[in-house]
Design a protein around this motif. Structure first.
Motif, PDB file in Angstrom:
ATOM      1  N   GLU A   1      25.705  41.234  29.376  1.00 29.15           N
ATOM      2  CA  GLU A   1      26.776  40.708  30.206  1.00 29.15           C
ATOM      3  C   GLU A   1      28.083  40.749  29.428  1.00 29.15           C
ATOM      4  O   GLU A   1      28.172  40.198  28.326  1.00 29.15           O
ATOM      5  CB  GLU A   1      26.478  39.269  30.638  1.00 29.15           C
ATOM      6  CG  GLU A   1      25.242  39.138  31.516  1.00 29.15           C
ATOM      7  CD  GLU A   1      24.969  37.706  31.925  1.00 29.15           C
ATOM      8  OE1 GLU A   1      25.709  36.811  31.451  1.00 29.15           O
ATOM      9  OE2 GLU A   1      24.040  37.478  32.710  1.00 29.15           O
TER      10      GLU A   1
ATOM     11  N   THR B   1      32.137  39.762  29.725  1.00 28.32           N
ATOM     12  CA  THR B   1      33.043  38.933  30.519  1.00 28.32           C
ATOM     13  C   THR B   1      34.441  38.987  29.929  1.00 28.32           C
ATOM     14  O   THR B   1      34.634  38.759  28.724  1.00 28.32           O
ATOM     15  CB  THR B   1      32.567  37.470  30.548  1.00 28.32           C
ATOM     16  OG1 THR B   1      31.221  37.415  31.026  1.00 28.32           O
ATOM     17  CG2 THR B   1      33.449  36.635  31.466  1.00 28.32           C
TER      18      THR B   1
ATOM     19  N   MET C   1      37.679  37.043  29.742  1.00 32.61           N
ATOM     20  CA  MET C   1      37.938  35.610  29.915  1.00 32.61           C
ATOM     21  C   MET C   1      39.409  35.324  30.219  1.00 32.61           C
ATOM     22  O   MET C   1      40.293  36.116  29.866  1.00 32.61           O
ATOM     23  CB  MET C   1      37.482  34.873  28.656  1.00 32.61           C
ATOM     24  CG  MET C   1      36.000  35.054  28.377  1.00 32.61           C
ATOM     25  SD  MET C   1      35.528  34.629  26.679  1.00 32.61           S
ATOM     26  CE  MET C   1      36.083  32.935  26.571  1.00 32.61           C
TER      27      MET C   1
ATOM     28  N   ARG D   1      33.739  38.285  26.023  1.00 27.15           N
ATOM     29  CA  ARG D   1      32.421  37.774  25.641  1.00 27.15           C
ATOM     30  C   ARG D   1      31.360  38.813  25.962  1.00 27.15           C
ATOM     31  O   ARG D   1      31.289  39.329  27.071  1.00 27.15           O
ATOM     32  CB  ARG D   1      32.122  36.469  26.380  1.00 27.15           C
ATOM     33  CG  ARG D   1      30.792  35.829  25.966  1.00 27.15           C
ATOM     34  CD  ARG D   1      30.607  34.454  26.589  1.00 27.15           C
ATOM     35  NE  ARG D   1      30.567  34.502  28.048  1.00 27.15           N
ATOM     36  CZ  ARG D   1      31.452  33.907  28.852  1.00 27.15           C
ATOM     37  NH1 ARG D   1      32.464  33.218  28.338  1.00 27.15           N
ATOM     38  NH2 ARG D   1      31.344  33.991  30.166  1.00 27.15           N
TER      39      ARG D   1
ATOM     40  N   THR E   1      31.940  36.547  21.014  1.00 28.47           N
ATOM     41  CA  THR E   1      33.183  36.364  21.756  1.00 28.47           C
ATOM     42  C   THR E   1      34.344  36.636  20.805  1.00 28.47           C
ATOM     43  O   THR E   1      34.374  36.097  19.699  1.00 28.47           O
ATOM     44  CB  THR E   1      33.287  34.935  22.314  1.00 28.47           C
ATOM     45  OG1 THR E   1      32.097  34.619  23.054  1.00 28.47           O
ATOM     46  CG2 THR E   1      34.488  34.798  23.236  1.00 28.47           C
TER      47      THR E   1
ATOM     48  N   SER F   1      26.270  44.078  33.246  1.00 30.67           N
ATOM     49  CA  SER F   1      27.197  43.496  34.212  1.00 30.67           C
ATOM     50  C   SER F   1      28.552  43.305  33.553  1.00 30.67           C
ATOM     51  O   SER F   1      28.643  42.990  32.361  1.00 30.67           O
ATOM     52  CB  SER F   1      26.679  42.160  34.749  1.00 30.67           C
ATOM     53  OG  SER F   1      26.595  41.198  33.711  1.00 30.67           O
TER      54      SER F   1
ATOM     55  N   THR G   1      32.234  41.293  34.257  1.00 26.82           N
ATOM     56  CA  THR G   1      32.885  40.266  35.067  1.00 26.82           C
ATOM     57  C   THR G   1      34.296  40.030  34.566  1.00 26.82           C
ATOM     58  O   THR G   1      34.533  39.959  33.356  1.00 26.82           O
ATOM     59  CB  THR G   1      32.094  38.942  35.006  1.00 26.82           C
ATOM     60  OG1 THR G   1      30.763  39.172  35.478  1.00 26.82           O
ATOM     61  CG2 THR G   1      32.746  37.873  35.861  1.00 26.82           C
ATOM     62  N   ASP G   2      35.233  39.912  35.493  1.00 24.87           N
ATOM     63  CA  ASP G   2      36.629  39.655  35.167  1.00 24.87           C
ATOM     64  C   ASP G   2      36.998  38.263  35.678  1.00 24.87           C
ATOM     65  O   ASP G   2      37.079  38.040  36.883  1.00 24.87           O
ATOM     66  CB  ASP G   2      37.517  40.713  35.810  1.00 24.87           C
ATOM     67  CG  ASP G   2      38.952  40.661  35.308  1.00 24.87           C
ATOM     68  OD1 ASP G   2      39.312  39.665  34.655  1.00 24.87           O
ATOM     69  OD2 ASP G   2      39.711  41.625  35.567  1.00 24.87           O
ATOM     70  N   GLU G   3      37.211  37.329  34.742  1.00 22.13           N
ATOM     71  CA  GLU G   3      37.578  35.949  35.097  1.00 22.13           C
ATOM     72  C   GLU G   3      39.053  35.675  34.828  1.00 22.13           C
ATOM     73  O   GLU G   3      39.494  34.522  34.884  1.00 22.13           O
ATOM     74  CB  GLU G   3      36.719  34.969  34.295  1.00 22.13           C
ATOM     75  CG  GLU G   3      35.230  35.053  34.591  1.00 22.13           C
ATOM     76  CD  GLU G   3      34.414  34.088  33.752  1.00 22.13           C
ATOM     77  OE1 GLU G   3      34.971  33.556  32.761  1.00 22.13           O
ATOM     78  OE2 GLU G   3      33.231  33.856  34.086  1.00 22.13           O
TER      79      GLU G   3
ATOM     80  N   SER H   1      33.268  41.219  39.741  1.00 23.72           N
ATOM     81  CA  SER H   1      32.028  41.372  38.983  1.00 23.72           C
ATOM     82  C   SER H   1      31.261  42.578  39.512  1.00 23.72           C
ATOM     83  O   SER H   1      31.123  42.754  40.728  1.00 23.72           O
ATOM     84  CB  SER H   1      31.161  40.117  39.097  1.00 23.72           C
ATOM     85  OG  SER H   1      30.033  40.210  38.258  1.00 23.72           O
TER      86      SER H   1
END
Length: 388
Positions: free
Chosen positions: A62, A64, A66, A72, A169, A204, A206-208, A216
């Motif tokens: 995963e 991500t 952040m 991360r 991270t 995966s 994911t863009d937060e 995602s």
């Protein structure tokens, strides 16, 4: 005006080692300090986690992006020991984060050449303003923090673990990079490509960074490079035959494996994507040369056997055969040899004959077993050749 000779000796040599050398000349290690280098940083960190999945020590990765600019990367493997010698394979995580291991860590053709540089976690650590390594293993959660490549503390027992795995991270250093904002689309394209080339991979992204519009994507391709051909053909509804012709073969003569998929459209330019150890080879090389040799031999042999070419007709050339052709050629080698500094051309001599033979045999068999589709392919090629 007299000039005194300039004296130069060992006293003028400046020795830079470790993280200082990396921060002094970052472009030598990641290619650039722009967006491309920034993405290479992500790929260096993700590469370790991807290899955990490909080695069947983890099931997924995963990544991500952040909100505070950090990235991360997490896997659900058993968790890497911090200390050296803790695992049967390779150095501990603390060593990976603080020492260069170019050409030292055992690799396999199963593991992708992920980034442009292949320099590992140490470089990513040195070029990050902050990095946090977290390991969940055997019921304990361990955490260690770094600043610009230097450990801020020893690994700390942070309490019981909820599961197992390794999470890195990091925050790319704004003093190094002209931008610290990764392109979601560029990262997604490369991770999707890796999933096509490694069918047991589950990644995966994911863009937060924008809470009101989170993104995602999950990448899995059980069909391997066949799925890539289908995607490349997707914009066109003019498919000449429904089957995607695919083959997989291991050949000890080239100390590796090959995976090839191809299909013809009714018209359009040739579209051939090639890879060596999951690394794009935009300049082609011996694997693509072998592919074209095999396709040409199979098509001409079939056309002459069915008397679709007369005795006086010349062989169909690769340019004509390639019109409307979509293909992916992927090889994974124990000892890949790349030409040039950009490593965009594969040079292993044995690969050409191995790929040619495999493609010739498989395509010839497909043509014999699918006469209607074969007729559509051959007729389209011959009519186009006679119309030129």
């Amino acid at each position: 005006m007299s000039q005194e000779p300039v004296k130069y000796d060992a006293r003028h040599i400046q020795m830079l080692e470790g993280w200082e050398a990396i921060r002094k000349r970052p472009g030598m290690y990641i290619g650039s300090t722009g967006e491309r280098g920034l993405h290479n940083l992500v790929f260096e960190v993700a590469g370790r986690a991807v290899n955990e999945v490909l080695a069947d020590r983890a099931s997924s990765v995963e990544i991500t992006l952040m909100p505070d600019g950090g990235v991360r990367v997490a896997d659900d493997g058993p968790g890497v020991h911090f200390e050296d010698g803790g695992d049967a394979v390779g150095p501990g995580l603390e060593a990976l984060l603080t020492r260069m291991f170019l050409g030292v860590i055992p690799v396999s053709r199963c593991y992708p050449v992920f980034s442009d540089c292949g320099v590992g976690l140490f470089v990513a650590n040195a070029l990050s303003s902050r990095m946090v390594a977290e390991v969940q293993r055997e019921g304990v959660r361990w955490v260690q923090e770094y600043a610009r490549g230097v450990a801020v503390s020893e690994p700390v027992n942070a309490g019981p673990a909820a599961g197992s795995g390794t999470t890195i991270t990091f925050w790319p250093d704004a003093d190094i990079f002209t931008t610290t904002q990764c392109s979601f689309d560029a990262l997604a394209e490369r991770f999707m490509e890796l999933a096509f080339l490694n069918r047991n991979l589950d990644v995966s992204l994911t863009d937060e960074r924008h809470p009101s519009e989170p993104r995602s994507l999950r990448f899995q391709a059980p069909g391997g490079v066949r799925d890539m051909v289908a995607l490349l053909d997707e914009p066109s509804a003019e498919i000449l035959h429904p089957d995607i012709i695919g083959l997989e073969r291991e050949d000890p003569r080239m100390a590796g494996t090959m995976e090839v998929a191809l299909r013809w459209r009714r018209s359009g330019q040739q579209l051939v994507r090639s890879f060596a150890n999951s690394r794009p080879t935009p300049g082609g090389g011996t694997h693509t040369a072998g592919f074209h040799d095999g396709v040409q031999a199979a098509i001409n042999a079939y056309a002459r056997e069915r008397r679709l070419l007369t005795a006086t007709d010349p062989d169909l050339g690769t340019d004509r055969i390639g019109e409307g052709l979509t293909a992916v050629v992927s090889v994974k080698l124990e000892y890949p040899e790349f030409e040039g500094s950009t490593r965009g051309v594969l040079g292993n001599a044995a690969v050409r004959a191995c790929v040619e033979q495999a493609v010739l045999e498989h395509l010839a068999r497909w043509l014999q077993e699918h006469p209607q589709q074969a007729a559509a392919v051959i007729d389209g090629i011959i009519q186009g050749a006679r119309g030129d």
